[in-house]
Design an enzyme around this catalytic site. Structure first.
Site, PDB file in Angstrom:
ATOM      1  N   TYR A  51       0.856  -1.187   0.000  1.00  0.00           N
ATOM      2  CA  TYR A  51       0.000   0.000   0.000  1.00  0.00           C
ATOM      3  C   TYR A  51       0.887   1.229   0.000  1.00  0.00           C
ATOM      4  O   TYR A  51       1.837   1.306   0.767  1.00  0.00           O
ATOM      5  CB  TYR A  51      -0.890   0.038   1.253  1.00  0.00           C
ATOM      6  CG  TYR A  51      -2.328  -0.268   0.918  1.00  0.00           C
ATOM      7  CD1 TYR A  51      -3.023   0.553   0.035  1.00  0.00           C
ATOM      8  CD2 TYR A  51      -2.997  -1.361   1.469  1.00  0.00           C
ATOM      9  CE1 TYR A  51      -4.333   0.285  -0.303  1.00  0.00           C
ATOM     10  CE2 TYR A  51      -4.300  -1.634   1.137  1.00  0.00           C
ATOM     11  CZ  TYR A  51      -4.970  -0.801   0.244  1.00  0.00           C
ATOM     12  OH  TYR A  51      -6.259  -1.068  -0.093  1.00  0.00           O
ATOM     13  N   GLU A  53      -0.587   4.696  -0.333  1.00  0.00           N
ATOM     14  CA  GLU A  53      -1.462   5.873  -0.476  1.00  0.00           C
ATOM     15  C   GLU A  53      -0.664   7.140  -0.188  1.00  0.00           C
ATOM     16  O   GLU A  53       0.151   7.179   0.746  1.00  0.00           O
ATOM     17  CB  GLU A  53      -2.659   5.766   0.471  1.00  0.00           C
ATOM     18  CG  GLU A  53      -3.727   4.842  -0.078  1.00  0.00           C
ATOM     19  CD  GLU A  53      -4.921   4.675   0.830  1.00  0.00           C
ATOM     20  OE1 GLU A  53      -5.137   5.505   1.725  1.00  0.00           O
ATOM     21  OE2 GLU A  53      -5.647   3.684   0.631  1.00  0.00           O
ATOM     22  N   ASP A 198      -6.943  14.878 -24.437  1.00  0.00           N
ATOM     23  CA  ASP A 198      -6.859  13.451 -24.112  1.00  0.00           C
ATOM     24  C   ASP A 198      -6.127  12.793 -25.281  1.00  0.00           C
ATOM     25  O   ASP A 198      -6.696  12.612 -26.361  1.00  0.00           O
ATOM     26  CB  ASP A 198      -8.272  12.895 -23.940  1.00  0.00           C
ATOM     27  CG  ASP A 198      -8.279  11.398 -23.661  1.00  0.00           C
ATOM     28  OD1 ASP A 198      -7.245  10.735 -23.894  1.00  0.00           O
ATOM     29  OD2 ASP A 198      -9.322  10.881 -23.227  1.00  0.00           O
ATOM     30  N   THR A 224      -3.713   7.383 -21.647  1.00  0.00           N
ATOM     31  CA  THR A 224      -3.472   6.027 -21.153  1.00  0.00           C
ATOM     32  C   THR A 224      -2.022   5.686 -21.489  1.00  0.00           C
ATOM     33  O   THR A 224      -1.366   6.401 -22.252  1.00  0.00           O
ATOM     34  CB  THR A 224      -4.399   4.995 -21.830  1.00  0.00           C
ATOM     35  OG1 THR A 224      -4.232   5.097 -23.244  1.00  0.00           O
ATOM     36  CG2 THR A 224      -5.852   5.230 -21.461  1.00  0.00           C
ATOM     37  N   LYS A 227      -1.747   2.201 -25.192  1.00  0.00           N
ATOM     38  CA  LYS A 227      -2.105   2.179 -26.627  1.00  0.00           C
ATOM     39  C   LYS A 227      -0.811   2.344 -27.439  1.00  0.00           C
ATOM     40  O   LYS A 227       0.072   1.504 -27.312  1.00  0.00           O
ATOM     41  CB  LYS A 227      -3.166   3.249 -26.893  1.00  0.00           C
ATOM     42  CG  LYS A 227      -4.467   2.977 -26.092  1.00  0.00           C
ATOM     43  CD  LYS A 227      -5.581   3.907 -26.492  1.00  0.00           C
ATOM     44  CE  LYS A 227      -6.868   3.567 -25.769  1.00  0.00           C
ATOM     45  NZ  LYS A 227      -7.000   4.261 -24.465  1.00  0.00           N
ATOM     46  N   ARG A 233      -1.592  -1.321 -18.783  1.00  0.00           N
ATOM     47  CA  ARG A 233      -2.877  -0.613 -18.787  1.00  0.00           C
ATOM     48  C   ARG A 233      -2.895   0.398 -17.649  1.00  0.00           C
ATOM     49  O   ARG A 233      -2.682   0.026 -16.488  1.00  0.00           O
ATOM     50  CB  ARG A 233      -4.039  -1.588 -18.591  1.00  0.00           C
ATOM     51  CG  ARG A 233      -4.054  -2.758 -19.529  1.00  0.00           C
ATOM     52  CD  ARG A 233      -5.388  -3.446 -19.540  1.00  0.00           C
ATOM     53  NE  ARG A 233      -6.313  -2.658 -20.319  1.00  0.00           N
ATOM     54  CZ  ARG A 233      -6.367  -2.641 -21.648  1.00  0.00           C
ATOM     55  NH1 ARG A 233      -5.533  -3.378 -22.354  1.00  0.00           N
ATOM     56  NH2 ARG A 233      -7.231  -1.888 -22.270  1.00  0.00           N
TER      57      ARG A 233
HETATM   58  N1  DSN Z   1     -11.849   1.836 -25.471  1.00  0.00           N
HETATM   59  C1  DSN Z   1     -10.717   2.560 -25.944  1.00  0.00           C
HETATM   60  C2  DSN Z   1     -10.632   2.505 -27.425  1.00  0.00           C
HETATM   61  O1  DSN Z   1     -10.739   1.415 -27.930  1.00  0.00           O
HETATM   62  O2  DSN Z   1     -10.440   3.498 -28.098  1.00  0.00           O
HETATM   63  C3  DSN Z   1     -10.674   3.911 -25.439  1.00  0.00           C
HETATM   64  O3  DSN Z   1     -10.749   3.865 -24.047  1.00  0.00           O
END
Ligand code: DSN
Length: 413
Positions: A51, A53, A198, A224, A227, A233
């Site tokens: 933990y 925090e 974003d 994120t 990707k 993730r």
């Molecule tokens: N679900 C994702 C996508 O496939 O673009 C975005 O969060």
């Protein structure tokens, strides 16, 4: 995986089946990628036991000295990668990162935001009525110009003047063209709004300088890590030093408890990998691959939304083909080509059926595939889509997919 196989053979079997699916097929989902062994090792490490925090140097638990080091490493590396003054690497996902920005500057039930609609390429967390974002704020959405299928900054500026939002969100999940972040910040400045970019989909391209980087240009950047960036993730937020405190508070204690320290450790690895010169070559190849495949699809008469791509993804409009995105996704899936159905501008079908198909090249590029392979895969896609009921074609393409996939391991040496 030998311990897992001993302790839980049922789950070990499931993971092995998924491994084989990934090895034997072609993953063309635009939001997915294949992480390195080093990222996997950090993710699967004993960093999960703790933990932590709070933030480095200010934790609510003892024994966090090594977690402080890991989180500082992740923060410093992502700041270096994008040129940011402040980074928060604790968001569990991109949606949590977006939520923290909203919480830091907007009042629930009072404030208005503007964002791209989901059907035209936006994201659920950008104010869709079914997401917290659409329930908590008054949302006004913009789309693309229906003739060019690209953003019209003049129209968005006029809308912003009428709506007077507190936040303008830019960035998309299904937009194949470059985004002018500077134009968005100027629109926001004119109406005294904050601008949030974003960049979840294109983060890797921004980091590598293949797409303009909004860091230092807009007020907040969210993303994120899994990707195009090719990490575990998770999510992160970048902002100026003046907004650091409110962003950090919004994440913890505002909306999250203990950070996922094994994921933060893996994020640190991902950022290190993305700082390597070889990552730039990878990101450049992702775009070259998408453009090579787009050219083949276009030559075969498929209609590409906006006519092509500047980034890692292609959006096909199937409405003139008499098939839905769902049917196309299923037929290609049977041939070992994984893609996802997607809404397109002017969509008249539900998000579960759709008239479009989204295709992305980050994962196959991580396996070492180049333009030549993309042209072959593009031809297979057009063959299957020409008659999705033709099981013989699907079987033939499936065998060819298997043969190609066997040449490209998930983790090239
Ligand atoms: N679900 C994702 C996508 O496939 O673009 C975005 O969060």
């Amino acid at each position: 995986m030998s311990h897992l196989a001993d302790v839980d053979p049922e789950l070990a079997r499931i993971i092995e089946c998924e491994r084989l699916r990934q090895v034997n097929g072609l993953e063309l989902i635009a939001s997915e990628n294949l992480v390195s062994r080093a990222v996997l090792e950090a993710m699967g490490s004993i960093m999960t036991n703790k933990y932590a925090e709070g933030y480095p140097g200010k934790r609510y638990y003892g024994g966090c000295e090594f977690h402080d080091e890991a989180e500082n490493l992740a923060r410093d590396r992502v700041k270096q990668l994008f040129g940011a003054e402040h980074a928060n690497v604790q968001p569990h996902s991109g949606t949590q990162a977006n939520m923290a920005v909203y919480f830091s500057v907007m009042e629930c039930g009072v404030d208005r935001m503007m964002s791209m609609s989901l059907t035209q390429g936006g994201h659920l967390s950008h104010g869709s009525p079914v997401s917290f974002s659409g329930k908590m704020y008054e949302v006004h959405q913009y789309g693309v110009d229906l003739a060019t299928e690209t953003l019209d900054y003049g129209v968005i500026a006029e809308q912003a003047k009428k709506v007077k939002p507190k936040v303008i969100v830019c960035g998309a999940s299904a937009y194949p063209r470059e985004i002018d972040f500077k134009a968005f910040q100027e629109i926001a400045d004119e109406v005294d709004a904050y601008c949030m970019a974003d960049i979840a989909h294109i983060a890797g391209l921004c980091a590598a300088g293949i797409h303009p980087n909004p860091t230092g240009v807009v007020d907040f950047v969210t993303s994120t890590t899994h990707k195009t960036l090719r990490g575990p993730r998770g999510g992160f937020i970048l902002c100026g030093a003046d907004r650091a405190q409110s962003i950090d508070k919004a994440i913890f204690p505002g909306m999250q408890g203990g950070p996922l320290m094994h994921t933060i450790a893996a994020k640190a690895v991902c950022f290190k990998e993305a700082l390597e010169p070889s990552y730039k070559t990878y990101a450049r190849q992702v775009v070259k691959n998408a453009q090579a495949m787009a050219a083949v699809l276009d030559e075969a008469g498929l209609r590409l939304v906006s006519g092509g791509t500047d980034n890692h993804l292609i959006l096909i409009d199937l409405s003139n083909r008499g098939i839905t995105g769902l049917e196309a996704e299923n037929a290609l899936g049977k041939a070992g080509i994984t893609v996802n159905k997607n809404t397109i501008p002017n969509e008249n079908r539900s998000p579960f059926v759709t008239s479009g198909l989204r295709i992305g090249t980050p994962a196959v590029t991580s396996r070492g595939m180049k333009e030549e392979e993309m042209r072959v895969v593009g031809a297979w896609i057009t063959r299957v889509l020409a008659d999705i009921t033709n099981e013989k074609v699907i079987r033939e393409v499936g065998l060819e997919v298997l043969a190609m996939a066997s040449q490209y391991p998930l983790h090239p040496a």
